[in-house]
Design an enzyme around this catalytic site. Structure first.
Site, short mmCIF file in Angstrom:
data_model
loop_
_atom_site.label_atom_id
_atom_site.label_comp_id
_atom_site.label_asym_id
_atom_site.label_seq_id
_atom_site.Cartn_x
_atom_site.Cartn_y
_atom_site.Cartn_z
N CYS A 278 -6.98 -16.94 -64.63
CA CYS A 278 -8.16 -17.00 -63.76
C CYS A 278 -8.61 -18.45 -63.57
CB CYS A 278 -9.27 -16.11 -64.31
SG CYS A 278 -10.60 -15.83 -63.11
N HIS B 5 -6.64 -10.93 -64.36
CA HIS B 5 -6.88 -10.90 -65.81
C HIS B 5 -5.92 -9.90 -66.48
CE1 HIS B 5 -10.53 -13.33 -66.16
NE2 HIS B 5 -10.75 -12.96 -64.92
N GLU C 196 -5.48 -9.40 -69.50
CA GLU C 196 -6.13 -8.80 -70.67
C GLU C 196 -7.05 -7.64 -70.28
OE1 GLU C 196 -6.97 -11.55 -69.17
OE2 GLU C 196 -9.11 -12.00 -69.38
#
Lengths: 213, 251
Positions: free
Chosen positions: A97, A195, A197
């Site tokens: 990001c 993202h 994650e």
């Protein structure tokens, strides 16, 4: 099946022991870095959150996360001397990001000079679209090891108001009114706008791929 | 293409889910972490945790919960309820929350929106607005919708976006709990005057209401609680139906 599984686990453990330097997540006070650590834990990997130059240099893999505003994030990196260190790293580095955007030479966000790893500029989304772009969008035109086993048009979670245009380093694109860069690579430097994650199992697959590079 | 988001909302009191939750598969019906995992597996795009604890210990209990949720699930989640300072937000984000939602505290101190968005970035600041239509005018309400104000909903929505809100979570109190559909006209009007994503809340009762809120209400996301908790609508099936109706969703 059981045998395969147990040998996989063994492999994981032995490679873990061998790594030594481990995984460093650069913690420079920008946003929710803890999520990256938790995602790696779900993959069975330990990591350290750190701004210590020595630990970062020694790591086998470096993750450079970040959400927030570009100029204050760059200032935090400069304050810790990390702006000089990151571009010189030789091991695989994954920017996420804002991490990806800071790897570029310049960002329109408060006229910020970036790390210059990628010789491209970060632009702001125009007002014709809702800004920030928030939500799940597809990644396409996937290239390289990062996307092994990830299908074209897979959904990833994105939250951003600035974007990197398509360029010679682009290894994935996303469409938000037009096609832009959702992943880039140059030598040992990788960057993703989404993202991983927070992108369900597809995102975890990408992180796992990065750890195997 | 950016997809429309489906967001289950969990009310939390003292670290536990509040409303009766009808999940046969749940070992502990009050455990928000287990519920979050189930929703995440069923295809929820995000989750919202709304803390309604009123005790002194609330912050610590909430931070513990946030950290447990962040460890367990791999989709984004927002935390709201009683957040009024930069320090509150810092702790929640550090514990693993992706976004925070502020409501009454933003009305009382609008500068808070500017302060939070410049410190943490707009992308993690959701401004929640509860409003009710009285005499054909939408008025903002405070404290979970209990206290009316003279503030016009649309003016306020515009102001919060200008001050740096990354998203607006609009709950229509006229629709909330009715199960008769979302406030689509007001939502569409809001979408036409502000440029940030809008999460619709209040009124979900059927799959058709979700189709309407995206089509007529022009919402970017739709939030609901009881229809999901009581399994009246299953998220998998909802998203399949949205897809069948040409509404882009992640499946």
């Amino acid at each position: 099946m059981k045998k395969i599984n147990s040998s996989l686990i063994k492999n994981k453990r032995s490679s873990f022991g061998r790594t030594g330097g481990g995984i460093a997540i650069i913690d420079y006070g920008a946003g929710n870095v803890q999520s990256v650590k938790y995602a790696l834990e779900r993959l069975g990997k330990n990591s350290v959150l750190t701004n210590d130059a020595e630990l970062i240099k020694k790591a086998d893999k470096v993750i450079f996360p970040g959400v927030g505003e570009a100029s204050s994030a760059m200032k935090a990196l400069r304050d810790k001397g990390l702006d000089k260190l990151i571009p010189k790293l030789k091991q695989p580095v994954l920017g996420i990001c804002l991490g990806l955007q800071l790897m570029c030479k310049y960002s329109e966000e408060n006229n910020t000079t970036g790390l210059g790893i990628f010789n491209v500029s970060v632009k702001q989304f125009t007002d014709q679209l809702k800004v920030p772009q928030i939500g799940w969008n597809q990644i396409e035109n996937l290239k390289g090891k990062l996307f092994k086993g990830i299908s074209d048009k897979e959904f990833m979670y994105l939250v951003h108001s600035y974007y990197v245009p398509k360029n010679k380093f682009t290894v994935a694109t996303t469409n938000y009114g037009f096609d832009y860069t959702s992943a880039m690579q140059k030598d040992n430097f990788y960057g993703v706008q989404f993202h991983p994650e927070k992108s369900s199992s597809a995102g975890e697959k990408l992180l796992d791929n990065f750890l195997k590079i | 293409m950016l997809t429309k988001r489906i967001i289950p909302c969990l009310d939390i009191k003292n670290g536990r889910t509040v409303k009766g939750i009808n999940f046969v598969s749940l070992r502990d019906a009050g455990d928000p972490v287990e519920l979050a995992e189930i929703y995440s597996r069923e295809g929820a795009d995000e989750l919202v945790f709304l803390d309604i604890t009123a005790t002194e210990e609330r912050r610590k209990t909430l931070l513990d919960l946030v950290s447990k949720v962040a460890k367990a699930i791999n989709i984004p989640f927002t935390v709201g309820g009683g957040i009024s300072t930069i320090e509150d937000v810092d702790k929640l984000l550090r514990a693993g929350a992706d976004k925070v939602s502020i409501n009454s505290s933003a009305v009382k101190n609008p500068q808070l929106i500017n302060d939070l968005s410049s410190k943490f970035g707009s992308q993690c600041i959701v401004v929640a607005i509860d409003a009710k239509k009285i005499d054909n005018k939408w008025k903002v309400h405070l404290v979970g919708g209990k206290i009316p104000t003279e503030i016009d909903l649309f003016k306020w929505a515009k102001e919060v976006a200008q001050r740096g809100a990354g998203e607006i979570l609009f709950t229509s109190m006229n629709n909330d709990g009715t199960k008769k559909g979302f406030a689509n006209k007001a939502l569409a009007k809001m979408s036409s005057i502000v440029n940030v994503p809008i999460i619709a809340s209040g009124g979900a009762g059927s799959i058709h209401h979700f189709i309407d809120v995206f089509r007529d209400g022009r919402s970017d996301a739709a939030l609901a609680a009881s229809v999901f908790h009581f399994k009246e609508i299953e998220i998998n099936k909802l998203k399949q139906e949205l897809n069948n109706n040409n509404i882009p969703v992640r499946i």
